[in-house]
Design an enzyme around this catalytic site. Structure first.
Site, PDB file in Angstrom:
ATOM      1  N   GLU A 104     -97.584 -44.530  -4.242  1.00  0.00           N
ATOM      2  CA  GLU A 104     -97.337 -45.236  -5.498  1.00  0.00           C
ATOM      3  C   GLU A 104     -98.542 -46.070  -5.912  1.00  0.00           C
ATOM      4  O   GLU A 104     -98.876 -46.162  -7.090  1.00  0.00           O
ATOM      5  CB  GLU A 104     -96.080 -46.118  -5.394  1.00  0.00           C
ATOM      6  CG  GLU A 104     -94.775 -45.330  -5.424  1.00  0.00           C
ATOM      7  CD  GLU A 104     -94.460 -44.635  -4.113  1.00  0.00           C
ATOM      8  OE1 GLU A 104     -95.063 -45.005  -3.070  1.00  0.00           O
ATOM      9  OE2 GLU A 104     -93.624 -43.717  -4.106  1.00  0.00           O
ATOM     10  N   HIS A 154     -82.106 -47.052  -4.192  1.00  0.00           N
ATOM     11  CA  HIS A 154     -82.010 -46.158  -5.345  1.00  0.00           C
ATOM     12  C   HIS A 154     -81.170 -46.838  -6.418  1.00  0.00           C
ATOM     13  O   HIS A 154     -80.479 -46.198  -7.185  1.00  0.00           O
ATOM     14  CB  HIS A 154     -81.387 -44.811  -4.957  1.00  0.00           C
ATOM     15  CG  HIS A 154     -82.164 -44.081  -3.909  1.00  0.00           C
ATOM     16  ND1 HIS A 154     -82.041 -44.350  -2.570  1.00  0.00           N
ATOM     17  CD2 HIS A 154     -83.117 -43.110  -4.012  1.00  0.00           C
ATOM     18  CE1 HIS A 154     -82.868 -43.574  -1.890  1.00  0.00           C
ATOM     19  NE2 HIS A 154     -83.530 -42.817  -2.737  1.00  0.00           N
TER      20      HIS A 154
END
Lengths: 334, 440
Positions: free
Chosen positions: A56, A126
Site C-alpha cells: 500500500e 474489512h
C-alpha cells in the site's frame, strides 16, 4: 447501474478523456475484488490499467510520483482498513507537496479509491471507516458517496479536482444500491453536502452507508411497527426531520449544516466509525460554536462504539436504524 | 496518442518469468519459478556468486592514478574542471552555511561534506532534465544544473526570493520544476516509491520515453525504511526507468551502518528485486560518472530500474543539530579526510593531466568563497515572504472555508496585538511589507 458499475463507468470516462490517466492497485487488472475495474484493462491496455505488488505504501508513493509529473493517477487500496501502511505517503507527502514546495509541485492528479464501512461480516479489517484519521490532513480532500449516481459524479469530481482526494466507497452499496445513472460525463462538486429530505424539527446528518439506516429510522419514527410503538411518543411521529448527506468529510460543508441547524435547533450526527475523535466530534464542536443560541438540545452522536469491529458483534456495534430512532426521540423530547 | 502505444512495452510476457523447460525435466517443476531442483540441503548467504562480498568499482586510486585496466569515462579538460569546481563548491558552501547556522542566522543546515564525488559525479552523468528525487544531501545536483547560489541561499533563509518553498520548509529542502528537482521532504525514503511513479510517467510521455529517467537518491539509513522495499519492488515489477543511488556514508545520524543492516550493504538487495546493481567507490568521481552513465543507459534500454550503491564517508556532522564526536572519534574523521578525500583524489588526477595547478586552486578557492559570501549577504539582507503566504498553497482551486476563516482570525489578532505582543512585534518586522498584506 449498481455502485460498482457506476465507479467503473467513471473510471472508463476518465481513461477515455485523459490520455495521462492510469488505474492501478492490487488485483485491478482482472476486474478488481469488487468488480470496479471490470474490463478496463482489456479496453485501455495493461499499460494504463495494471496490477501492483501488494504494497500500500508503494501504491500511494507510486501514485504521488505520477501525479508529480502532472499525470492522473487513480490508485486503489483494496480495503480502507489497509490504507494505514500508506498513511505516511498520504499525510506527510500527498497532502503537503503543494504547500511545502510553495506551489511549484502538486499531486492534484492523485485519487485514492478504497472500499469502506461495514459489510455484515467484515470483522476488524474489512469494516473500518478511517475518514476521521484524514480529516486533519490539510491539503487532502476526503469524499464518501452514498449511491451509484453520487459515486460516479463525485468520483469524476475527485479525479478532476486539483488536489489529492481519498475516495471512500461504502462496499455494502456496491451491489445493493441500484439506480438509473446518466451514462454521460458529469461531475458532482466536492465539499458540498446534499439535503435529501427537508425538515424543521431536527437535522439528521450522515454519510455513506448510514444514509440508508437514517432513511429507515425516519420511517420507523413516522410509523413505528407495533413492537416499537410504546417507545415512540405519538407527538413525535409527525416530526419533520431534515436529512443531510455530508458527502465530503474534508473540507466539509459547514454552511449547509449550520443553516439547517439554525432552522431546526437540533442535530443528530450518525457515522459508523467510533465516537472518540470521529468526524462527528469535529462537526459537533463547530456547530455548537456557530449555533449555540439556536440549539434546543445537545448535539447527539450515534456512532460505532470505541471498539474494533468484533466479527460476531457487528449488529450491536454499528449505528443501525433503531439507535438512530432512539437518538431522534431523545433529541426531539429533550 | 499514448493510448495507442503497444501494451507489450510494459509487460513483456515471459521476459523474466519464463519457466525453463530444462530445469524440471528430471525432478519436476515449480509453478512460479525456474529454480533448478536439487537434492542437497544447502543454505546460502551471499549474492556475488562466489560467496564473497560484492566488489567496489573504482577507476582512480587514492592518489588520483588510474587503476590498471580501468577505463576512464569520456572527460576533457573543460568538463573535468567543471566537475572539480563544483566538488569544491560544496565544502565552501558548507563552511559558510554551517557557521551562519551557528550564529543563529538560519535555523538548520545539513552539510554535504565527504560526498562531493558521489553527488557531483552522478549529477554530471545525468542529463539535465532527468527527474531528480533526493533525500536532502543533493543540493550539489541543483548547483551542477545551474540553479545558482542565490536560490540555495534564499531557501535556506526562507526569504522573499525563496521560490522553492516560500519560506515553508526547513533549510536545504529545495524544489525546482525548472531544473527537474522534485520537492525535498524530511520523511526518509518517501521519495523512493515516488521515483518509480515519476519514472513510469516518463515512459508514458512520448517526448521523454527512452530519453529521460528518474534518479532517486537516499542514504543507507533510509534504505531500512519500508518505502525502500516498496519503491524498488514497484520500479522492478512495473517496469520503470528509475535509477536508485544509495549514498552509503557509514552513518545514519549516530547509527553506524553495522547497526543498520547485517547483509552486504544495500547493493546485495538489488538482485533480490531483479534489479541490475553495482557498488561503486563513492569517493572516486570518475567511477561514479562511469557507473551512473552506464546505469542510465540500462534504465532507458531496458525500461527498468537500476541500483547503485556509492560507498562514501560522512565527513561532516549529520546536521547542525548533531555533534558527531559524541559517537565517533574526531581522529577517525580527520584520518578519513586525509586518507581518502574525494576532492584531493580528483585534484591529483587533474594535476597529472596538466589540467590544474596550485595557482588555479588558489584562484578557485578565493572565487568560490567570494561567490558564496556574496550570495549569503544578499540572502541575509532580504525580508521574509509576505506573511499571507503562510495560508497559501494548501489547496489548489477554491480555498476551503476553514482556511478563509482562520486567516481572518489571525488577521484580527494581528490587528489587535501586533504592536503589543513582543514575540509577534519583532517578527512582523522581518516580513515583506511588515506583514501589511495580512494585517490591512
Amino acid at each position: 447501474m449498481n455502485t460498482y458499475q457506476a465507479v467503473r463507468d467513471a473510471m472508463s470516462i476518465a481513461l477515455m478523456k485523459d490520455d495521462t490517466a492510469v488505474v492501478f492497485g492490487e488485483d485491478v487488472a482482472f476486474g478488481g475484488v469488487f468488480r470496479c475495474t471490470m474490463g478496463l484493462a482489456e479496453e485501455f491496455g495493461r499499460e494504463r490499467v495494471f496490477n501492483t505488488p501488494l504494497t500500500e505504501q508503494g501504491i500511494a508513493g507510486f501514485g504521488i510520483g505520477m501525479a508529480l509529473m502532472g499525470h492522473t493517477a487513480i490508485a486503489e487500496i483494496q480495503f480502507s482498513d489497509y490504507i494505514f501502511p500508506a498513511f505516511d505517503q498520504i499525510v506527510n507527502e500527498a497532502a503537503k507537496v503543494r504547500y511545502r514546495s510553495g506551489g511549484s509541485y502538486n499531486v492534484g492528479g492523485l485519487t485514492i479509491r478504497t472500499p469502506t464501512m461495514s459489510v455484515g461480516h467484515g470483522g476488524l479489517y474489512h469494516s473500518q471507516s478511517p475518514e476521521a484519521f484524514f480529516m486533519g490532513a490539510a491539503g487532502l480532500k476526503v469524499v464518501i458517496p452514498r449511491s451509484p449516481i453520487q459515486a460516479k459524479g463525485l468520483l469524476l469530481g475527485a479525479i478532476r479536482d486539483p488536489n489529492p482526494v481519498i475516495f471512500l466507497e461504502p462496499k455494502i452499496l456496491y451491489r445493493s444500491a441500484v439506480e438509473q445513472v446518466p451514462i454521460d460525463d458529469f461531475s458532482l462538486p466536492l465539499g458540498s453536502a446534499e439535503t435529501l429530505a427537508p425538515g424543521n424539527d431536527c437535522t439528521l446528518l450522515t454519510w455513506g452507508t448510514p444514509v440508508y439506516h437514517c432513511e429507515t429510522a425516519l420511517h420507523l419514527l413516522a410509523s413505528p411497527p407495533p413492537s416499537l410503538e410504546k417507545h415512540i411518543p405519538t407527538s413525535l411521529r409527525s416530526a419533520s426531520i431534515e436529512l443531510i448527506d455530508l458527502r465530503s468529510i474534508l473540507p466539509w460543508d459547514v454552511q449547509t449544516v449550520e443553516e439547517s441547524v439554525k432552522r431546526t435547533g437540533r442535530l443528530v450526527i450518525v457515522h459508523e466509525a467510533g465516537m472518540t475523535a470521529g468526524a462527528g466530534a469535529e462537526i459537533s464542536a463547530e456547530i455548537q460554536k456557530r449555533c449555540f443560541l439556536k440549539l434546543n438540545a445537545p448535539v447527539s452522536r450515534v456512532t460505532g462504539w470505541d471498539l474494533p469491529v468484533g466479527l460476531q458483534f457487528e449488529k450491536f456495534i454499528i449505528p443501525d436504524a433503531l439507535r438512530i430512532v432512539d437518538a431522534l426521540v431523545k433529541t426531539l423530547s429533550y | 496518442m499514448i493510448r495507442s502505444a503497444p501494451s507489450s512495452i510494459v509487460f513483456r510476457a515471459g521476459q523474466v518469468r519464463r519457466i525453463s523447460s530444462a530445469a524440471g525435466k528430471d525432478h519436476g517443476r515449480l509453478p512460479h519459478s525456474n529454480s533448478p531442483i536439487v537434492s542437497k540441503l544447502k543454505f546460502f548467504n551471499a549474492v556475488s556468486g562466489d560467496g564473497n562480498t560484492i566488489p567496489t568499482y573504482r577507476v582512480l586510486d587514492g592518489v588520483g592514478k588510474p587503476l590498471e585496466g580501468a577505463e576512464l569515462p569520456e572527460i576533457d579538460r573543460a568538463l573535468a574542471r567543471k566537475v572539480y569546481e563544483h566538488m569544491q563548491l560544496l565544502p565552501t558552501l558548507d563552511t559558510v552555511l554551517y557557521n551562519v547556522q551557528r550564529q543563529g542566522k538560519i535555523s538548520f543546515y545539513v552539510s554535504l561534506h565527504g560526498e562531493e564525488a558521489t553527488i557531483i559525479g552522478s549529477a554530471a552523468a545525468l542529463e539535465l532534465d532527468d527527474e531528480v528525487l533526493g533525500q536532502y544531501r543533493e543540493t550539489g545536483v541543483l548547483l551542477w544544473r545551474g540553479y545558482g547560489l542565490d536560490n540555495v541561499m534564499a531557501q535556506c533563509f526562507g526569504n522573499e526570493e525563496d521560490t522553492a518553498s516560500k519560506g515553508k520548509q526547513m533549510p536545504v529542502h529545495l524544489s525546482s520544476p525548472k531544473y527537474h528537482f522534485h520537492t525535498i521532504s524530511s520523511p526518509l525514503a518517501t521519495q523512493i516509491p515516488q521515483a518509480a511513479g515519476v519514472a513510469y510517467a516518463l515512459r508514458r510521455i512520448p517526448s521523454r520515453r527512452s530519453r529521460s529517467i528518474a534518479a532517486c537518491y537516499f542514504g543507507e539509513g533510509a534504505a531500512s525504511e519500508g518505502d525502500f522495499h516498496a519503491g524498488l519492488l514497484m520500479a522492478s515489477t512495473i517496469p520503470s526507468p528509475a535509477l536508485f543511488i544509495a549514498r552509503n556514508n557509514g552513518f545514519a545520524i549516530s547509527t553506524p551502518s553495522s547497526e543498520q543492516f547485517y547483509g552486504d550493504g544495500i547493493a546485495s538487495r538489488g538482485p533480490g528485486y531483479g534489479i541490475h546493481t553495482i557498488r561503486v567507490d563513492g569517493n572516486d568521481v570518475l567511477a561514479v560518472m562511469s557507473a551512473v552513465k552506464e546505469a542510465r543507459k540500462r534504465c532507458l534500454e531496458e525500461g527498468r530500474a537500476v541500483l547503485i550503491e556509492a560507498m562514501t564517508y560522512r565527513v561532516g556532522h549529520h546536521s547542525t543539530s548533531d555533534d558527531s564526536f559524541a559517537y565517533r572519534a574526531r581522529a577517525e574523521v580527520e584520518d578519513w579526510k586525509k586518507i581518502d578525500n574525494p576532492i584531493t583524489r580528483f585534484r591529483l588526477f587533474l594535476e597529472s593531466q596538466g589540467w590544474w595547478d596550485a595557482q588555479a586552486e588558489e584562484e578557485l578557492k578565493d572565487r568560490l568563497k567570494a561567490d558564496v559570501m556574496k550570495a549569503f549577504k544578499r540572502a541575509e539582507s532580504l525580508p521574509k515572504p509576505e506573511l499571507k503566504e503562510l495560508f497559501t498553497d494548501v489547496y489548489g482551486g477554491e480555498e476551503p472555508w476553514n482556511l478563509k476563516e482562520q486567516r481572518a482570525e489571525l488577521q484580527g489578532l494581528l490587528r489587535k496585538y501586533g504592536n503589543e505582543w513582543e514575540p509577534w512585534k519583532a517578527e512582523i518586522g522581518r516580513f515583506r511589507n511588515k506583514a501589511r498584506d495580512l494585517i490591512d
